[in-house]
Design a protein around this motif. Structure first.
Motif, short mmCIF file in Angstrom:
data_model
loop_
_atom_site.label_atom_id
_atom_site.label_comp_id
_atom_site.label_asym_id
_atom_site.label_seq_id
_atom_site.Cartn_x
_atom_site.Cartn_y
_atom_site.Cartn_z
N GLN A 141 0.84 -1.19 0.00
CA GLN A 141 0.00 0.00 0.00
C GLN A 141 0.88 1.25 0.00
N ASP A 142 0.31 2.35 -0.48
CA ASP A 142 1.07 3.59 -0.60
C ASP A 142 0.34 4.72 0.12
N HIS A 143 0.85 5.09 1.27
CA HIS A 143 0.31 6.21 2.05
C HIS A 143 1.48 7.09 2.47
N PRO A 144 1.91 8.00 1.59
CA PRO A 144 3.12 8.79 1.87
C PRO A 144 3.03 9.65 3.12
N TYR A 145 1.81 9.93 3.59
CA TYR A 145 1.60 10.76 4.78
C TYR A 145 1.65 9.94 6.06
N GLN A 146 1.85 8.64 5.96
CA GLN A 146 1.80 7.76 7.13
C GLN A 146 3.22 7.39 7.58
N PRO A 147 3.72 7.99 8.68
CA PRO A 147 5.09 7.69 9.12
C PRO A 147 5.26 6.28 9.66
N ALA A 148 4.18 5.58 9.93
CA ALA A 148 4.29 4.19 10.37
C ALA A 148 4.66 3.27 9.21
N PHE A 149 4.61 3.79 7.97
CA PHE A 149 4.94 2.99 6.80
C PHE A 149 6.23 3.49 6.16
N LEU A 150 6.97 2.57 5.56
CA LEU A 150 8.10 2.94 4.72
C LEU A 150 7.58 3.60 3.44
N ASP A 151 8.42 4.43 2.83
CA ASP A 151 8.05 4.99 1.53
C ASP A 151 7.95 3.86 0.52
N THR A 152 6.84 3.81 -0.19
CA THR A 152 6.55 2.67 -1.05
C THR A 152 7.54 2.54 -2.20
N TRP A 153 7.91 3.65 -2.84
CA TRP A 153 8.86 3.56 -3.95
C TRP A 153 10.20 3.03 -3.47
N THR A 154 10.67 3.54 -2.34
CA THR A 154 11.95 3.08 -1.82
C THR A 154 11.91 1.60 -1.49
N LEU A 155 10.81 1.17 -0.86
CA LEU A 155 10.67 -0.24 -0.50
C LEU A 155 10.62 -1.12 -1.74
N MET A 156 9.84 -0.73 -2.74
CA MET A 156 9.73 -1.55 -3.94
C MET A 156 11.09 -1.70 -4.63
N SER A 157 11.86 -0.64 -4.67
CA SER A 157 13.19 -0.71 -5.29
C SER A 157 14.10 -1.65 -4.50
N PHE A 158 14.01 -1.58 -3.17
CA PHE A 158 14.84 -2.43 -2.32
C PHE A 158 14.44 -3.89 -2.48
N VAL A 159 13.13 -4.15 -2.51
CA VAL A 159 12.64 -5.52 -2.68
C VAL A 159 13.05 -6.07 -4.05
N ALA A 160 13.01 -5.23 -5.07
CA ALA A 160 13.43 -5.67 -6.40
C ALA A 160 14.87 -6.15 -6.38
N ALA A 161 15.71 -5.46 -5.60
CA ALA A 161 17.12 -5.84 -5.52
C ALA A 161 17.34 -7.10 -4.69
N ARG A 162 16.40 -7.42 -3.81
CA ARG A 162 16.54 -8.57 -2.91
C ARG A 162 15.79 -9.81 -3.41
N THR A 163 15.14 -9.72 -4.57
CA THR A 163 14.41 -10.84 -5.14
C THR A 163 14.87 -11.05 -6.58
N GLU A 164 14.39 -12.16 -7.19
CA GLU A 164 14.86 -12.48 -8.52
C GLU A 164 13.75 -12.72 -9.53
N THR A 165 12.61 -13.25 -9.09
CA THR A 165 11.58 -13.65 -10.04
C THR A 165 10.22 -13.00 -9.80
N ILE A 166 9.89 -12.66 -8.58
CA ILE A 166 8.56 -12.18 -8.26
C ILE A 166 8.35 -10.76 -8.77
N ARG A 167 7.15 -10.47 -9.26
CA ARG A 167 6.83 -9.13 -9.72
C ARG A 167 6.46 -8.25 -8.53
N ILE A 168 6.60 -6.95 -8.70
CA ILE A 168 6.43 -5.99 -7.62
C ILE A 168 5.50 -4.89 -8.08
N ALA A 169 4.60 -4.43 -7.18
CA ALA A 169 3.65 -3.38 -7.57
C ALA A 169 3.16 -2.63 -6.34
N PRO A 170 2.78 -1.36 -6.51
CA PRO A 170 2.06 -0.66 -5.44
C PRO A 170 0.61 -1.10 -5.44
#
Length: 345
Positions: A41-70
């Motif tokens: 989920q993407d809620h940029p105003y919610q400090p309890a959550f990581l920034d979604t774009w940053t997280l997706m980029s990090f997950v992409a680097a830590r995985t090999e086959t799974i697709r990623i989406a907001p």
């Protein structure tokens, strides 16, 4: 209604900032369990959550086959021209493993507190449609002229195109109400609601509205994927699988995204439930004679020339037409340019 889409299964993981490694590890569990997609989920105003774009980029680097989406991207706080470049960048870096899902926004007090502009529901739908146009135009690198749009809420004046994504990134839309459903049918690649927000009959009504809008825009409704966020619908795996199979066969759902932060549940979803749903759906589709073949896009169909037997291409030949994502790569060679109606690879 069964659209014949290949069944896929994904995870909807909480992007908690209190334990920042947790969503990354859960994404790796989802991948190891055979799931097709991991979403956040993407809620940029919610400090309890990581920034979604940053997280997706990090997950992409830590995985090999799974697709990623907001699930779904907050367009009021994400300028569409920047979204286009960010999405293409993640797609290139992940070798084509990024999908895009967009939402019109809803928590307007929080959006305004972050510097966003408060919009009425109708204005938000218009803004989302303009955003889709900007994003798609910036991905069209086969055109040389810069991008010019004159939207009321999103406009670009001569923006350079690109980068071109690694694959034809689909744009799914989180929609519930009539105008959003119409937009999904006219310009989306998929519908992404959450079952928990829906009443009995809403899936059928939503599909009908989307199909009508797609047909009015000259599209085949089968072009649009039907995705669904779900919770654990039954404790017993067999019953869970049966309920998902019914949703696929009766309500056209092709992608099931489980909201869960339990690694054991994600593993069971990928290793036990998903295969059972695929097996049950395949057997019933065979009995009904439902074909599960890809549908040529409306853009490619609109670009066809009269008098050419497009359907007579030999079986097994990969044919690329005007309007297809890969057309810009194959329409010319180093010796000769042009705009052929069809090319083979």
């Amino acid at each position: 209604m069964d659209y014949g889409h290949a069944l896929e299964f994904g995870a909807f993981i909480t992007p908690t900032s209190a334990a920042p490694e947790a969503p990354v590890l859960l994404s790796q569990v989802a991948e190891a369990s055979g799931l097709d997609l991991v979403t956040f989920q993407d809620h940029p105003y919610q400090p309890a959550f990581l920034d979604t774009w940053t997280l997706m980029s990090f997950v992409a680097a830590r995985t090999e086959t799974i697709r990623i989406a907001p699930n779904v991207l907050n367009v009021p706080l994400r300028p569409p021209a920047v979204v286009a470049r960010a999405a293409a960048s993640v797609d290139l870096l992940s070798a084509g493993r990024f999908d895009l899902a967009l939402g019109a926004g809803g928590f307007w007090d929080a959006i305004e507190a972050m510097g966003g502009t408060r919009l009425t529901p109708g204005q938000a739908v218009t803004a989302l449609e303009e955003a889709i146009d900007v994003i798609r135009e910036l991905w069209r690198t086969d055109e040389r002229r810069g991008v010019f749009t004159e939207g009321r809420y999103h406009r670009v004046h001569g923006a350079k195109r690109g980068p071109r994504p690694a694959h034809d990134i689909p744009i799914h839309i989180g929609a519930y109400k009539p105008r959003m459903l119409s937009l999904t049918g006219r310009k989306g690649d998929g519908w992404l609601p959450s079952l928990g927000y829906m009443k009995p009959g809403d899936l059928a009504r939503g599909n009908a509205a989307i199909d009508e809008a797609a047909a009015s825009a000259g599209r085949d409704p089968r072009e649009l994927l039907r995705l669904l966020n779900i919770g654990q619908l039954a404790a017993e795996p067999r019953e869970f699988a049966e309920r998902l199979a019914r949703l696929a066969l009766e309500d056209g759902i092709g992608t099931f995204i489980l909201a869960a932060d339990d690694p054991n549940l994600l593993q069971r979803f990928g290793e036990e439930i998903a295969p059972a749903v695929r097996e049950a759906a395949a057997a019933e589709r065979e009995r009904r004679g439902v074909a599960s073949a890809p549908v040529r896009s409306s853009a490619a169909l609109a670009a066809r020339r009269d008098g050419l037997a497009y359907e007579d291409a030999p079986a097994g030949l990969r044919a690329i037409e005007r309007g297809d994502f890969a057309y810009g790569d194959v329409r010319a060679t180093y010796m000769r340019g042009g705009r052929p109606s069809i090319r083979s690879t």
